[in-house]
Design an enzyme around this catalytic site. Structure first.
Site, PDB file in Angstrom:
ATOM      1  N   LYS A   1      -1.303   6.512   8.843  1.00 29.44           N
ATOM      2  CA  LYS A   1      -0.553   6.693   7.592  1.00 29.44           C
ATOM      3  C   LYS A   1      -1.472   6.508   6.381  1.00 29.44           C
ATOM      4  CE  LYS A   1       1.290   3.583   5.312  1.00 29.44           C
ATOM      5  NZ  LYS A   1       1.926   2.405   4.726  1.00 29.44           N
TER       6      LYS A   1
ATOM      7  N   THR B   1       0.855  -1.182   0.000  1.00 33.40           N
ATOM      8  CA  THR B   1       0.000   0.000   0.000  1.00 33.40           C
ATOM      9  C   THR B   1       0.885   1.223   0.000  1.00 33.40           C
ATOM     10  OG1 THR B   1      -1.659  -1.194   1.267  1.00 33.40           O
ATOM     11  CG2 THR B   1      -1.846   1.197   1.242  1.00 33.40           C
TER      12      THR B   1
ATOM     13  N   LYS C   1      -7.042   0.981  -3.328  1.00 30.77           N
ATOM     14  CA  LYS C   1      -6.593   0.404  -2.057  1.00 30.77           C
ATOM     15  C   LYS C   1      -6.723   1.416  -0.924  1.00 30.77           C
ATOM     16  CE  LYS C   1      -4.246  -1.979   1.048  1.00 30.77           C
ATOM     17  NZ  LYS C   1      -4.847  -3.043   1.855  1.00 30.77           N
TER      18      LYS C   1
END
Lengths: 292, 292, 292, 292
Positions: free
Chosen positions: D238, D93, D169
């Site tokens: 994040k 990711t 994603k």
């Protein structure tokens, strides 16, 4: 004191002229040449390139953002050309992370770094009436204080770490953006009940909110006057983002900052990126169907 | 002019004293008797009950909220006791919906309703320096203007519909709450970088934000001085809620209002309901771990 | 068991028909007469007025909101007509504050109050497959459980206090609204990068989010199919507001609820009040300029 | 097909083992050596350094974030060591901006870039049951599809531009974080009214929200079970930040993302950075005073 001044933009040029008028020896550089003509006409030396800073004791930079500052001051070799012990005063609004990196870089190279962003727009800069938000080693600040005295009406010191001034400047711009958004939401509320936003804002900025920030932006909002832009929407979003980054790295939630960010994005998505950042106030009007 | 004044609280009593000092004939009432003693000592008549308003031309009420106002003025029979053509001036901060209902009720009963909430705390009321935010029929406003001239330094008129003044007052309190939250978030940001919030707020309120609202609340925040409360957290939440309701009934999204609401709830959940509403600024400090 | 059923709307009528089919004796009432025809054709007695509830052991109401319920059940005299010891089962989505007041009112009158709002739309009600969220005294719940067994596939009990079921129902609707807004924001994000929202939502609702709520609303969002409305935007906002009120009275900040409220208002301001509440997902598309 | 697999972390190692089990020739590398032992025991070749990728047709990387990926794949020389026409499949990711830069870099060097982040945690990876979110040139995707068939149960293609899979994603992780926060706010609401969050969440995840994401995280929240962390709070923040950046660069306001960001910061400020990201749900409990 020999000074190199990089960045002859709307703010930088009048600041440089003030330093010249005060009798300082100045070398100037700007990406495009036109803005250097007036300083040169008044006695400044034109640098051929950023690294042509000669024997400057002090390098002042006033550039758009982190990237431009890095490119023009570091990558171009200007910093490397400075003699040991010289002082770099960065007066632009940049991120705290960048400030920390530049302070470290200067320290590694036996240079001294001062962060000294300012409050005030072009006319204030021209009048030498800026408020200067400074941070750096105290002895260094004392040394360059005479320059600040030329450029501003008051210097506020916020600590020995340059990033402290950077954080203060971002908090200040956050407060301005919040004031604008708050006026925009309030204006939408009273307009929805048939009260003119101008009447409302005039009352507020004549009483409890009779401060320059509110009077200035309140009048722009009342008149829907967002051009020419003193500071664009795009730059407003940039500074909110920098405030959020500074907050995030220290785990500080800022609920209003999140609202501001979304309002800016809403405005940019509707084509307002070149308007003055006071146009943030129009987002509430559009969301509530008062403006198409 | 014969005046009945209901509500001798912190604001109401000094306002009543000013009217007496200006030579008006006054009848006063308050739920508890003690606060009526001074007005009576200065010549006011003490009402036995709210409906003992006698031949008043004007009924002024200054009560806590919608419910208390309804109970004391309507349910008690005070309104019913007024003679046809009398004027009810409601100077409290109440909801726009309540204002609309009361205006309709007065209209149905051949009475006239004026909404005239005020800006200013107790000391300002005592000095007769309030800012009065008025709405109602123009002729009626002209008629009661001499009273406003006694109570305030300036009267701002916002339209013929009483709810317009109610909306303006809620927007004003929203702006204050937003200013407090904004200072709280900014203070948490700079503190996280080692800058004292007092230094930061002093600079801001000496420059761009040198307005009474910022100076007053900024000093309280800088000193963490939230007692005694001039206006409590609980009342702050109430007014934000009223602003949200006024906005909701006209489909106006107010992002910052949502943030304020949650901050107030956070503070109340932590036992701060009796602090001054400037304590809203402590929520950001707690959320960011700066305050236990 | 003799049952009076008030409210033959989209949900109430099929529920009443299921009770009839299960052999219960039913008296029905509805503001407009047409919806009572089918129940009457199947053996229900038509009440002349809400207070014509006869000897009902149980009064079930399924009405639009707090105000309608109060008007039809309390003000009309239906409640007063019930014999001592009867049970009022309120199956509508109402506020916790109203639930508390109604429970107190029933207690004062020797009646028993059960809150039993449901999950499921019209087709689910017709199939007798509702999920029933019940709260009230345990013995009373046991007594009416056979009715719940007819109306639903499962009854979930949440405590002895009726307001507990009201809070659960509001939390459930909040979760649905949040799921819709979340899909709307996600859809705007992927569309901005050139990915069809249908492709994205199909993947998500086939994998991690393969739940009825997501599949149902995800398909509507993917196809921009918001009519006919199963549940309108206006009702969606109402339920978010009720959740916020329930949260506010216990000092619970709910950040996402604030976002939902503003999104609903934005949609209503743009004329979408009669669309299905899944149209909340279009607000992000409009704000980001993807939809005019 | 000769495959180089860089990154033998929790996800990467079981994926590599599955490729080995399917008969592929594999070279593996990891910063620490221990995690490469099992793949080597099962026939993989151990690279001496990232740039020892030999004649690999395909380089798969599964690394922590943008910076680690850049350091290990680009700066180390791994990418430069690949032969012309080879394919780099990045299954981690990462940001859309990084994805765009890497795609350009590959294009400049006659390499092909595929973004193929996955849905599923360690056990799902081990079972070869991942959902693979892929984007890249169609012919290239066809070519590497056999590898995806080994690693996952389904491959979802989202376009020819690798950043499209990156955006998908990030949107997926945003939906998960929003589901967690939503459950946290709902849980705080019902707990405030005396309903156990476990009872509430069990009902919800057994009915309208009976999806893996809700069942999994709902159970953790019900039991306050946040250790060991499958995915930490720090990583959760994040990914929300990356979603916000992806949204910002295309002017998409995401109100819920702003709430999530502040909740994460609140949690990190209270020392929860190493808990599972489902601990986001505890922030509402703390803010409402239910948890110290």
């Amino acid at each position: 004191m020999h000074i190199a001044f990089i960045g002859m933009g709307g703010m930088g040029q009048p600041m440089a002229l003030n330093l010249l008028a005060a009798g300082h020896e100045l070398a100037v550089w700007n990406r495009s040449k036109e803005p250097t003509q007036e300083p040169v006409a008044r006695g400044a030396r034109a640098c051929r390139a950023p690294d042509d800073v000669g024997t400057a004791d002090v390098l002042i930079s006033m550039l758009a953002d982190d990237d431009v500052t890095h490119s023009v001051v570091v990558e171009s070799g200007a910093l490397a050309a400075l003699k040991s012990g010289a002082v770099w005063i960065n007066m632009a609004t940049v991120s705290v992370a960048f400030t920390q990196r530049m302070a470290q870089l200067c320290s590694d190279r036996q240079l001294r770094y001062v962060a000294a962003p300012v409050l005030g727009r072009v006319d204030v800069a021209a009048a030498g009436q800026l408020n200067i938000l400074a941070a750096g080693e105290e002895a260094t600040l004392d040394e360059v204080q005479p320059l600040f005295d030329v450029l501003g009406k008051q210097t506020w010191r916020f600590g020995e770490l340059p990033e402290q001034a950077a954080a203060v400047k971002l908090a200040a711009n956050f407060m301005l953006a919040s004031a604008i958004e708050t006026m925009g939401e309030s204006a939408a509320l009273v307009e929805a009940w048939g009260v003119g936003k101008g009447e409302f804002l005039n009352m507020m900025t004549s009483t409890l909110f009779s401060a320059p920030a509110y009077k200035n932006y309140g009048a722009m909002i009342a008149e829907d006057r967002y051009q020419p832009a003193g500071f664009t929407m795009k730059l407003g979003l940039k500074d909110v983002r920098l405030a959020q980054q500074a907050a995030e790295s220290r785990n500080v939630p800022m609920g209003i900052a999140g609202v501001l960010r979304d309002s800016y994005l809403d405005a940019l998505a509707h084509g307002d990126e070149k308007l003055d950042w006071a146009a943030l106030a129009t987002v509430s009007a559009r969301r509530s169907g008062q403006k198409k």
